[in-house]
Design an enzyme around this catalytic site. Structure first.
Site, short mmCIF file in Angstrom:
data_model
loop_
_atom_site.label_atom_id
_atom_site.label_comp_id
_atom_site.label_asym_id
_atom_site.label_seq_id
_atom_site.Cartn_x
_atom_site.Cartn_y
_atom_site.Cartn_z
N ARG A 67 -10.45 -0.46 14.81
CA ARG A 67 -10.44 0.16 13.49
C ARG A 67 -11.46 -0.64 12.68
O ARG A 67 -12.57 -0.84 13.15
CB ARG A 67 -9.01 0.16 12.92
N MET A 87 11.41 24.47 0.88
CA MET A 87 10.56 23.59 0.08
C MET A 87 11.37 22.67 -0.85
O MET A 87 11.09 21.49 -0.98
CB MET A 87 9.55 24.41 -0.72
N TYR A 118 15.54 30.70 5.82
CA TYR A 118 14.39 31.45 6.34
C TYR A 118 14.44 31.58 7.86
O TYR A 118 14.70 30.61 8.57
CB TYR A 118 13.08 30.73 5.98
N LYS A 161 0.85 -1.20 0.00
CA LYS A 161 0.00 0.00 0.00
C LYS A 161 0.88 1.25 0.00
O LYS A 161 2.09 1.16 0.28
CB LYS A 161 -0.92 -0.02 1.21
C1 LIG Z 1 -0.40 -1.88 6.75
C2 LIG Z 1 -0.95 -3.15 7.25
C3 LIG Z 1 -0.10 -4.25 7.46
C4 LIG Z 1 1.41 -4.18 7.35
O1 LIG Z 1 1.93 -3.57 8.50
P1 LIG Z 1 3.51 -3.53 8.79
O2 LIG Z 1 3.59 -3.10 10.21
O3 LIG Z 1 4.10 -2.50 7.88
O4 LIG Z 1 4.04 -4.88 8.55
C5 LIG Z 1 -0.71 -5.46 7.80
N1 LIG Z 1 -2.05 -5.55 7.96
C6 LIG Z 1 -2.88 -4.51 7.78
C7 LIG Z 1 -4.34 -4.68 7.98
C8 LIG Z 1 -2.36 -3.27 7.44
O5 LIG Z 1 -3.17 -2.22 7.30
#
Ligand SMILES: *Cc1c(COP(=O)(O)O)cnc(C)c1O
Length: 395
Positions: free
Chosen positions: A158, A335, A287, A57
């Site tokens: 969650r 930036m 800055y 992801k």
């Molecule tokens: C992002 C995620 C993972 C991976 O987590 P890591 O700590 O990066 O290994 C696994 N399961 C779910 C549901 C996630 O959202």
């Protein structure tokens, strides 16, 4: 992703023509050998019963999703995990055929149609969502059932249905047309903590939910619970699949998990010196003049800034590597540019390569170092590198 032949940095630099000099003011280098190594180490660590899902992801935590997914699959991963439908489509359009689990919630007809069309595998978090899926697929007369993954909330608060309602939820989904239960899973809230109390309670709840599902006569086809931290912490949490993100990228979720397996960081962040000058004592830098030169010093300007993903809150707090030495960053990070005090190496030339994250000789700066200074986690640092930085694959 661009691709270049290995790499020691020097050989890489010599290949750069004038155009590359300008176009690559800054870049992210992705070491695909390190990535393959990490995946192989993980697979070796797992029992043959457990499959590895590479979590890719957020553009593979900033590493470039398609290239990472291809390398991970070639190295022993058999599943991919993403957060959203567009992330999954990007992988399919990149030619990837492996099963893809969408870890986030999906609800709309457009998302459901895309899931069916691209053969993606959604997470089902609630009875309501399951009904929407079934009805939407019914409406388009979708022929074969789509694989769905039942998400239980065992304590993360969650996504997911409360573990105590697991059996009811699974029974409902099983009765719905067009859906086929591919797995039952949950997610841990504290797996990176040295204190395992909460994780063990979540594990117990997950087991209790599985027992309830079995008690109504349903055998879960596949179970998964572990992220990187849980994978490294305890083989009892591995089940049929482990969902590993961070460790694939070569970082440890917590210091106490560093002994479990050997991992190599995959990502390096590099940029070029764009100007070198000498400034007089008491000269303010950048800055707000948050840095005032205490004496005459040699200053180098580097072409990378917070719009590339170097957090502004690191101003005056980090060191970078140049010619294998550590030099301090000075003044506010802007930036697109930042400044260094290179008085210890006064003959630094414009065009030389600076390593912000990564290794030069014996020196090493990791995303963990930045995370600690910012009171955040390495995950956020990795995801923070913007697309303005080309990803250069080093093989
Ligand atoms: C992002 C995620 C993972 C991976 O987590 P890591 O700590 O990066 O290994 C696994 N399961 C779910 C549901 C996630 O959202």
């Amino acid at each position: 992703m661009l691709s270049r032949k290995q790499s020691p940095s020097v050989a890489f630099d010599q290949q750069c023509d004038t155009y590359a000099w300008f176009s690559q003011r800054a870049w992210v280098e992705i070491d695909l050998e390190a990535l393959a190594y990490n995946v192989q180490q993980l697979v070796k660590f797992l029992s043959p019963r457990t499959q590895l899902m590479a979590v890719v992801k957020a553009d593979a935590y900033g590493h470039g999703a398609v290239t990472v997914a291809q390398t991970a699959l070639q190295s022993g991963a058999s599943w991919l995990g993403v957060a959203t439908v567009p992330e999954a489509i990007q992988l399919r359009e990149g030619g990837i055929k492996a099963p893809i689990l969408i870890l986030g919630a999906t609800h709309t007809p457009e998302q459901i149609h895309a899931i069916a069309h691209w053969q993606l595998q959604p997470t089902l978090c609630s009875p309501k969502q399951a009904l929407v899926f079934s009805n939407t697929l019914e409406a388009i007369n979708y022929s074969s059932p789509i694989p769905v993954h039942i998400k239980l909330d065992t304590g993360m608060s969650r996504l997911g249905t409360n573990w105590q309602q697991a059996a009811e939820f699974v029974q409902l989904v099983q009765r719905l047309p067009h859906l086929h239960i591919a797995s039952i899973y949950s997610h841990l809230a504290t797996a990176d903590s040295a204190d395992a109390t909460v994780m063990q309670e979540q594990h117990r709840r997950f087991e209790e939910a599985i027992a309830q599902i079995r008690a109504v006569g349903i055998e879960p086809p596949c179970l998964h619970l572990a992220n990187s931290a849980a994978t490294l912490a305890d083989p009892a949490l591995h089940y049929d699949i482990v969902r590993v993100g961070l460790a694939v990228y070569g970082l440890y979720p917590a210091p106490h998990l560093q002994n479990a397996i050997d991992l190599k960081p995959v990502l390096q962040v590099k940029a070029r010196v764009t100007q070198v000058k000498t400034i007089a004592p008491k000269t303010g830098v950048s800055y707000g003049h948050q840095f005032i030169a205490p004496c005459e010093l040699r200053l180098a300007v580097v072409g990378i800034g917070y719009a590339d993903g170097v957090p502004r809150n690191l101003s005056n707090k980090i060191q970078v590597l140049i010619r294998g030495q550590r030099v301090p960053q000075i003044g506010t990070i802007t930036m697109d540019q930042l400044m260094l005090d290179v008085s210890s190496i006064p003959d630094i030339q414009e065009g030389e390569v600076v390593t912000l994250l990564g290794e030069q000789g014996k020196e090493k700066i990791s995303a963990d170092d930045w995370a600690e200074k910012l009171d955040t986690i390495s995950w956020e640092i990795l995801c923070g590198f913007k697309h303005r930085l080309p990803r250069v694959a080093v093989v």
